[in-house]
Design an enzyme around this catalytic site. Sequence first.
Site, short mmCIF file in Angstrom:
data_model
loop_
_atom_site.label_atom_id
_atom_site.label_comp_id
_atom_site.label_asym_id
_atom_site.label_seq_id
_atom_site.Cartn_x
_atom_site.Cartn_y
_atom_site.Cartn_z
N GLU A 77 -15.76 -6.46 7.83
CA GLU A 77 -15.72 -6.48 9.30
C GLU A 77 -14.45 -5.80 9.82
O GLU A 77 -13.35 -6.16 9.43
CB GLU A 77 -15.77 -7.95 9.73
N SER B 95 4.75 -1.20 4.01
CA SER B 95 4.99 -2.57 4.52
C SER B 95 5.08 -3.54 3.36
O SER B 95 4.26 -3.51 2.44
CB SER B 95 3.84 -3.00 5.43
N GLU C 5 -3.54 9.13 18.82
CA GLU C 5 -4.01 10.53 18.98
C GLU C 5 -5.17 10.81 18.02
O GLU C 5 -6.16 11.45 18.39
CB GLU C 5 -2.87 11.53 18.72
N SER D 118 1.16 6.49 2.52
CA SER D 118 1.86 7.47 3.36
C SER D 118 3.10 8.02 2.69
O SER D 118 3.78 7.34 1.93
CB SER D 118 2.31 6.83 4.68
N GLN E 49 0.85 -1.20 0.00
CA GLN E 49 0.00 0.00 0.00
C GLN E 49 0.88 1.25 0.00
O GLN E 49 1.55 1.54 1.00
CB GLN E 49 -0.88 -0.02 1.25
N GLY E 50 0.87 1.98 -1.11
CA GLY E 50 1.69 3.18 -1.22
C GLY E 50 0.85 4.42 -0.97
O GLY E 50 0.51 5.16 -1.90
C1 LIG Z 1 3.99 -0.84 11.34
C2 LIG Z 1 3.50 0.19 10.38
C3 LIG Z 1 3.15 -0.20 9.11
C4 LIG Z 1 2.72 0.75 8.19
N1 LIG Z 1 2.43 0.34 6.91
C5 LIG Z 1 2.04 1.25 6.00
C6 LIG Z 1 1.81 0.85 4.64
O1 LIG Z 1 1.95 -0.32 4.28
N2 LIG Z 1 1.45 1.78 3.75
C7 LIG Z 1 1.29 3.09 4.09
O2 LIG Z 1 0.92 3.87 3.22
N3 LIG Z 1 1.53 3.51 5.36
C8 LIG Z 1 1.91 2.62 6.31
N4 LIG Z 1 2.18 3.03 7.60
C9 LIG Z 1 2.15 4.46 7.90
C10 LIG Z 1 1.02 4.88 8.83
O3 LIG Z 1 -0.21 4.90 8.14
C11 LIG Z 1 1.42 6.26 9.36
O4 LIG Z 1 2.60 6.08 10.14
C12 LIG Z 1 0.35 6.87 10.21
O5 LIG Z 1 -0.75 7.23 9.44
C13 LIG Z 1 0.88 8.13 10.95
O6 LIG Z 1 1.47 9.01 10.04
P1 LIG Z 1 2.94 9.59 10.27
O7 LIG Z 1 3.84 8.45 10.60
O8 LIG Z 1 3.27 10.44 9.10
O9 LIG Z 1 2.83 10.48 11.57
P2 LIG Z 1 2.28 11.97 11.64
O10 LIG Z 1 0.94 12.04 11.00
O11 LIG Z 1 3.33 12.91 11.16
O12 LIG Z 1 2.09 12.14 13.19
C14 LIG Z 1 3.19 12.40 14.08
C15 LIG Z 1 2.63 12.52 15.48
O13 LIG Z 1 1.70 13.61 15.54
C16 LIG Z 1 0.44 13.18 15.97
N5 LIG Z 1 -0.62 13.90 15.25
C17 LIG Z 1 -0.69 14.09 13.90
N6 LIG Z 1 -1.82 14.76 13.58
C18 LIG Z 1 -2.45 15.00 14.76
C19 LIG Z 1 -3.67 15.65 15.11
N7 LIG Z 1 -4.47 16.18 14.17
N8 LIG Z 1 -4.03 15.67 16.41
C20 LIG Z 1 -3.24 15.12 17.38
N9 LIG Z 1 -2.07 14.50 17.12
C21 LIG Z 1 -1.69 14.45 15.83
C22 LIG Z 1 0.39 11.71 15.63
O14 LIG Z 1 -0.55 11.02 16.45
C23 LIG Z 1 1.81 11.28 15.89
O15 LIG Z 1 2.01 11.03 17.26
C24 LIG Z 1 2.61 2.11 8.55
C25 LIG Z 1 2.96 2.50 9.84
C26 LIG Z 1 3.41 1.56 10.76
C27 LIG Z 1 3.79 2.00 12.13
#
Ligand SMILES: Cc1cc2nc3c(=O)[nH]c(=O)nc-3n(C[C@H](O)[C@H](O)[C@H](O)COP(=O)(O)OP(=O)(O)OC[C@H]3O[C@@H](n4cnc5c(N)ncnc54)[C@H](O)[C@@H]3O)c2cc1C
Length: 402
Positions: free
Chosen positions: A248, A165, A386, A133, A130-131
């Site tokens: 589900e 992932s 969060e 993020s 899944q591309g």
């Molecule tokens: C194990 C794992 C597998 C993953 N696999 C995939 C994948 O296959 N494909 C893919 O596309 N993505 C994947 N992800 C990415 C995942 O979807 C993102 O990490 C997640 O959506 C958070 O985005 P970010 O890491 O950019 O953090 P950010 O969005 O930058 O957040 C950073 C911090 O700020 C907080 N924050 C951000 N916005 C707010 C708000 N509005 N209010 C309060 N707090 C806030 C967050 O809670 C976090 O603590 C994966 C992540 C993990 C950990």
Amino acid sequence: MEFRDSPEEAAFRQEVRDFLARELPKGLGRPGEEEELWDGIDRYGFYREWTKKLAQKGWIAPHWPKEYGGAGLTVMQQFILNEEFARARAPRPGGVGVNYAGPTIILFGSEEQKREHLPGILSGEVIWCQGFSEPEAGSDLASLKTRAERQGDYYLVNGQKIWTSGAQFAHRMILLARTDPDAPKHKGISYFLVDMRSPGITVRPLYNMAGAPGFNQVFFDNVKVPRKDLLGEENMGWYYATKTLDFERSSIGAAMAQQNVLEDIVAVVRDRKKAGAPPRREVLWGLADRAIEAQVARLLCYRVVTLQAKGLVPNYEASTAKLYASELAQRVARTGLKVLGLYGLLDRQRKAGPEAAANRWAPLRGRLMRNYLWSVAATIAGGTSEIQRNIIAVRGLSLPRD
Ligand SMILES: Cc1cc2nc3c(=O)[nH]c(=O)nc-3n(C[C@H](O)[C@H](O)[C@H](O)COP(=O)(O)OP(=O)(O)OC[C@H]3O[C@@H](n4cnc5c(N)ncnc54)[C@H](O)[C@@H]3O)c2cc1C
């Protein structure tokens, strides 16, 4: 809600239990037993056969309609299937292909796309990633910047994805990319089904704190994506991406997994008592708290599935279940490590003899340590804790956004 199964649901649950009792190697998924179990058994051969057996029953993709190779199960049946598989610690093939790519293609893909992609997903031969993020677009996914410019019969893709992932194994990616930079951010995004062997794609692994290359950075440098790999209409990608969550989604698998870990920890404490080392009172209290919480997690999952079974779309209720189950995983791992102390860090006991056979010094073979390190990821992936709390506060408690 009604906690008892209807006669049809009870019959289905029995069918699942009978299947698992018949087909699953005894002890699979149980610490200590698992390793011995695989001695002399071809692990990959087992997974190949297992996948075939599930495919015959339509249980690779139980939520897909029958005409596309799924089982066409109701939401309640999917829940029962997920609950029983998790209880039995049975492996479930699936992932992005089964859960996201397939359902989205079924809903919005052309007949050619269905013919091209669905069989490979169902057989497990084509692995998807899944591309979505990007470095600057995670929680606020609609800010994504990867560009896809239309040029004749292909799109030219440039940009970067992160946390992808399984990209190192994947044959295809569901990609969200911006096709109209001038449109409001949710409206200029398109959804592509990208061949990962395309020239210009570079995959670089990222190691998580458990030391595993679970996810990757994926770079796109002038990658040509044929027009046939655009899903549905241009600039409708955001809509498609949000429409594939109909199956589900109660988090019951995650909740049951914690119940299982807890049972393993309790078994160690009982064994130690038998060996003349009764637990301290604080240990008992910690386990009692986790036992209550595991029940709460299950009930929150039941609430979500009950709404879905009534044809309603769970909203903050799904966030509540996800938040609770993922944070519970961390508490269970922490409690377990306190119970085991430094022995919890041991992967295996090398010394021969009866003590080694009883696995006395590495009772759960380092599982809790690994759970502890992995459990952080669950509170980030699929929407951070969060973000879930924001949803619960605003939609569940009707509080103002700020
Ligand atoms: C194990 C794992 C597998 C993953 N696999 C995939 C994948 O296959 N494909 C893919 O596309 N993505 C994947 N992800 C990415 C995942 O979807 C993102 O990490 C997640 O959506 C958070 O985005 P970010 O890491 O950019 O953090 P950010 O969005 O930058 O957040 C950073 C911090 O700020 C907080 N924050 C951000 N916005 C707010 C708000 N509005 N209010 C309060 N707090 C806030 C967050 O809670 C976090 O603590 C994966 C992540 C993990 C950990």
